[in-house]
Design an enzyme around this catalytic site. Structure first.
Site, PDB file in Angstrom:
ATOM      1  N   GLY A   1      -6.655  -0.835   4.992  1.00  0.00           N
ATOM      2  CA  GLY A   1      -7.007  -1.891   5.919  1.00  0.00           C
ATOM      3  C   GLY A   1      -5.901  -1.689   7.112  1.00  0.00           C
ATOM      4  O   GLY A   1      -4.957  -1.241   6.906  1.00  0.00           O
ATOM      5  N   TYR A   2      -6.191  -2.302   8.211  1.00  0.00           N
ATOM      6  CA  TYR A   2      -5.240  -2.321   9.267  1.00  0.00           C
ATOM      7  C   TYR A   2      -4.785  -1.100   9.813  1.00  0.00           C
ATOM      8  O   TYR A   2      -3.585  -0.590   9.447  1.00  0.00           O
ATOM      9  CB  TYR A   2      -4.216  -3.442   9.189  1.00  0.00           C
ATOM     10  CG  TYR A   2      -4.581  -4.812   9.236  1.00  0.00           C
ATOM     11  CD1 TYR A   2      -5.149  -5.319  10.358  1.00  0.00           C
ATOM     12  CD2 TYR A   2      -4.655  -5.507   8.156  1.00  0.00           C
ATOM     13  CE1 TYR A   2      -5.382  -6.623  10.681  1.00  0.00           C
ATOM     14  CE2 TYR A   2      -4.753  -6.868   8.029  1.00  0.00           C
ATOM     15  CZ  TYR A   2      -5.452  -7.340   9.368  1.00  0.00           C
ATOM     16  OH  TYR A   2      -5.691  -8.723   9.550  1.00  0.00           O
TER      17      TYR A   2
ATOM     18  N   TYR B   1       9.769  -8.535  11.672  1.00  0.00           N
ATOM     19  CA  TYR B   1       9.830  -8.633  10.110  1.00  0.00           C
ATOM     20  C   TYR B   1      10.316  -7.314   9.466  1.00  0.00           C
ATOM     21  O   TYR B   1      11.546  -7.269   8.411  1.00  0.00           O
ATOM     22  CB  TYR B   1       8.714  -9.184   9.327  1.00  0.00           C
ATOM     23  CG  TYR B   1       8.462  -8.924   7.806  1.00  0.00           C
ATOM     24  CD1 TYR B   1       9.232  -9.608   7.057  1.00  0.00           C
ATOM     25  CD2 TYR B   1       8.037  -7.673   7.491  1.00  0.00           C
ATOM     26  CE1 TYR B   1       9.410  -9.198   5.753  1.00  0.00           C
ATOM     27  CE2 TYR B   1       8.059  -7.529   6.230  1.00  0.00           C
ATOM     28  CZ  TYR B   1       8.708  -7.982   5.381  1.00  0.00           C
ATOM     29  OH  TYR B   1       8.717  -7.791   3.964  1.00  0.00           O
TER      30      TYR B   1
ATOM     31  N   ASP C   1       9.073 -13.512   6.261  1.00  0.00           N
ATOM     32  CA  ASP C   1       7.594 -13.107   6.236  1.00  0.00           C
ATOM     33  C   ASP C   1       6.873 -14.376   5.833  1.00  0.00           C
ATOM     34  O   ASP C   1       7.340 -15.358   5.856  1.00  0.00           O
ATOM     35  CB  ASP C   1       7.517 -12.047   5.036  1.00  0.00           C
ATOM     36  CG  ASP C   1       7.675 -12.394   3.765  1.00  0.00           C
ATOM     37  OD1 ASP C   1       8.290 -13.362   3.420  1.00  0.00           O
ATOM     38  OD2 ASP C   1       7.287 -11.881   2.738  1.00  0.00           O
TER      39      ASP C   1
ATOM     40  N   GLU D   1       7.568  -1.695   3.066  1.00  0.00           N
ATOM     41  CA  GLU D   1       7.251  -2.648   3.865  1.00  0.00           C
ATOM     42  C   GLU D   1       5.977  -2.620   4.859  1.00  0.00           C
ATOM     43  O   GLU D   1       5.659  -3.609   5.204  1.00  0.00           O
ATOM     44  CB  GLU D   1       8.552  -2.971   4.548  1.00  0.00           C
ATOM     45  CG  GLU D   1       9.838  -3.501   3.946  1.00  0.00           C
ATOM     46  CD  GLU D   1       9.339  -4.767   2.939  1.00  0.00           C
ATOM     47  OE1 GLU D   1       8.661  -5.211   3.571  1.00  0.00           O
ATOM     48  OE2 GLU D   1      10.181  -5.027   2.172  1.00  0.00           O
TER      49      GLU D   1
ATOM     50  N   TRP E   1       9.295   0.584  -5.046  1.00  0.00           N
ATOM     51  CA  TRP E   1      10.089   0.496  -3.919  1.00  0.00           C
ATOM     52  C   TRP E   1      11.496   0.252  -4.201  1.00  0.00           C
ATOM     53  O   TRP E   1      12.345   0.126  -3.303  1.00  0.00           O
ATOM     54  CB  TRP E   1       9.192   0.345  -2.732  1.00  0.00           C
ATOM     55  CG  TRP E   1       8.774  -1.127  -2.995  1.00  0.00           C
ATOM     56  CD1 TRP E   1       9.354  -2.429  -2.839  1.00  0.00           C
ATOM     57  CD2 TRP E   1       7.481  -1.441  -3.373  1.00  0.00           C
ATOM     58  NE1 TRP E   1       8.575  -3.577  -2.867  1.00  0.00           N
ATOM     59  CE2 TRP E   1       7.318  -2.959  -3.150  1.00  0.00           C
ATOM     60  CE3 TRP E   1       6.225  -0.734  -3.512  1.00  0.00           C
ATOM     61  CZ2 TRP E   1       6.104  -3.371  -3.930  1.00  0.00           C
ATOM     62  CZ3 TRP E   1       5.167  -1.483  -3.819  1.00  0.00           C
ATOM     63  CH2 TRP E   1       5.094  -2.543  -3.793  1.00  0.00           C
TER      64      TRP E   1
ATOM     65  N   THR F   1      -0.393  -7.562   3.179  1.00  0.00           N
ATOM     66  CA  THR F   1      -1.130  -6.985   1.924  1.00  0.00           C
ATOM     67  C   THR F   1      -0.291  -7.100   0.813  1.00  0.00           C
ATOM     68  O   THR F   1       0.730  -7.361   0.776  1.00  0.00           O
ATOM     69  CB  THR F   1      -1.178  -5.264   1.956  1.00  0.00           C
ATOM     70  OG1 THR F   1      -1.843  -4.970   3.445  1.00  0.00           O
ATOM     71  CG2 THR F   1      -2.023  -4.605   1.115  1.00  0.00           C
TER      72      THR F   1
ATOM     73  N   GLU G   1      15.655 -10.764  -0.778  1.00  0.00           N
ATOM     74  CA  GLU G   1      14.742 -10.430  -1.649  1.00  0.00           C
ATOM     75  C   GLU G   1      14.182 -11.708  -2.521  1.00  0.00           C
ATOM     76  O   GLU G   1      13.168 -11.716  -2.755  1.00  0.00           O
ATOM     77  CB  GLU G   1      15.515  -9.412  -2.473  1.00  0.00           C
ATOM     78  CG  GLU G   1      14.534  -8.044  -2.460  1.00  0.00           C
ATOM     79  CD  GLU G   1      15.114  -6.971  -3.461  1.00  0.00           C
ATOM     80  OE1 GLU G   1      14.156  -6.062  -3.992  1.00  0.00           O
ATOM     81  OE2 GLU G   1      16.337  -7.036  -3.692  1.00  0.00           O
TER      82      GLU G   1
END
Length: 386
Positions: free
Chosen positions: A102-103, A141, A159, A58, A45, A64, A204
């Site tokens: 997940g989620y 975030y 984060d 993101e 990315w 994750t 970053e």
DNA sequence: AAGACGGGGCC
DNA sequence: GGCCCAGTCTT
């Protein structure tokens, strides 16, 4: 609200400000970015910083690890090169590509957000934190991350990595879950990003430092650009930061489960769109009490769906999965039926059947399934799904 | 303010 | 096998 460079709020506590009396944010940011130039990982990315790709990555990275996300990201951008492609897809296809990540509300919100960008923004992905924040699944975030990396907005991106890094740099001794602590750390993040030469690069670099050096365990203080400034390092408290409140206990859940075979096809129902595994497919499943007799529950489930229970059920195959706050115990049996079951007219509140159908092994790969259900199906009939 | 929401990696 | 990690939404 994303922290901005507004004048200090008169109600702002002095705690964070006092720590900054002895630290030079401009120097720290320069040291950090210099380190980052040499340490920056080549991640998919980062190849093209369009708002769509940054947003997609993101959302996948929420809760994750990077290593989990890479393959999913590649498959998504290959199948959906633009936000229009994603908006035009069926939710089933989106969830099938999300399977295992997940989620799952993230996957459903991803699709909703893509539709909203096409409907409300003419298909042009927004790049201001304020506009991003209105998209489903985009919180504080993610809005800041996309606005910073793709929109070059000077906002602090906070984060879990950044929280860990800052709690060590400042030797924060309050629990990081507390709203006051979060606000204090966010103010410190803003002090730093406001002093940075390049805000996006700085943001970053902060996250990369948390991912590669200032890690939860096996911290590499010797390789840290902030080793001389770090207050936790001088206090000897690095491994004790960040301070966290005690986690909640796990609860156990027993599930009666029937894998129905209809002439070689497997019968699945769809869970309701909210709650655990929302929108995903599953075999007939119902929550049980601790003392319930699984054969009696299986019997009821068959009758509810208009299929005849066998004279004798195959003995339970037990499949256990541990989630963060739950332990799932599936007690599974197999039933052959000449006709497809019909979903119960009054679905049990635990399950909330929305629709149902029968699938062959190839079709199973086109719908969203949780890892738990994949394990159940693999144990019951089809090792291909493992 | 607190709880719900997956899954995998590390020790 | 227990412990740890990490954002958004709902109530």
């Amino acid at each position: 609200m994303v922290p901005t460079a507004k004048p200090a709020d008169p109600k702002t506590p002095v705690d964070a400000a006092s720590a900054w009396d002895d630290l030079d944010p401009g120097l720290l940011s320069n040291q950090l970015v210099a380190w980052f130039q040499g340490a920056r990982r080549d991640l998919p990315w980062r190849h093209e910083l369009s708002a769509y790709r940054v947003w997609l990555s993101e959302v996948m990275l929420q809760q994750t690890q990077v290593s989990r996300v890479v393959g999913y990201f590649e498959r998504f951008v290959a199948r959906f090169p633009t936000v229009q492609d994603l908006a035009a897809a069926d939710e089933d296809e989106v969830l099938s590509l999300w399977s295992g990540l997940g989620y799952y509300s993230r996957g459903r919100n991803l699709h909703k957000a893509a539709k909203a960008v096409v409907a409300n923004h003419g298909g042009v992905f927004p790049t201001t934190a304020e506009a991003l924040r209105t998209l489903p699944g985009v919180g504080e975030y993610t809005a800041a991350a996309v606005a910073s990396f793709a929109g070059q907005q000077r906002v602090a991106v906070v984060d879990g990595n950044v929280v860990r890094v800052l709690s060590r740099l400042l030797n924060e001794d309050r629990a990081v879950q507390l709203p006051e602590t979060k606000a204090s750390l966010a103010r410190s993040a803003t002090i730093l990003v406001d002093a940075a030469a390049d805000a996006a690069l700085h943001n970053e670099a902060m996250m990369e430092l948390g991912a590669l050096v200032c890690t939860p365990r096996r911290v590499d203080c010797a390789g840290c650009p902030w080793r001389t400034a770090c207050l936790a390092r001088s206090a000897g408290t690095v491994s004790a930061r960040p301070v966290k409140l005690k986690a909640r206990a796990r609860t156990h859940l027993r599930l009666a489960c029937i894998v129905v075979d209809v002439g070689g096809l497997v019968y699945l129902e769809r869970r309701g769109s909210t709650g655990l595994f929302g929108g995903l497919g599953e075999p007939i499943t119902a929550a049980m009490g601790d003392g319930d007799d699984v054969e009696a529950v299986w019997h009821t489930l068959c009758v509810e769906r208009g299929i005849s229970p066998p004279l004798r059920f195959t003995s339970p195959i037990v499949v256990e999965r541990t989630l963060t706050h739950r332990e799932l115990r599936f007690e599974v049996t197999m039933v052959q039926s000449s006709s497809a079951p019909s979903p119960p007219s009054a679905p049990s509140p635990q399950i909330g059947v929305a629709d149902a159908g029968v699938f062959d092994d190839d079709a199973l790969l086109t719908i969203g399934l949780s890892s738990a259900v994949r394990a159940v199906l693999a144990a019951a009939r089809s090792p291909r799904l493992l």
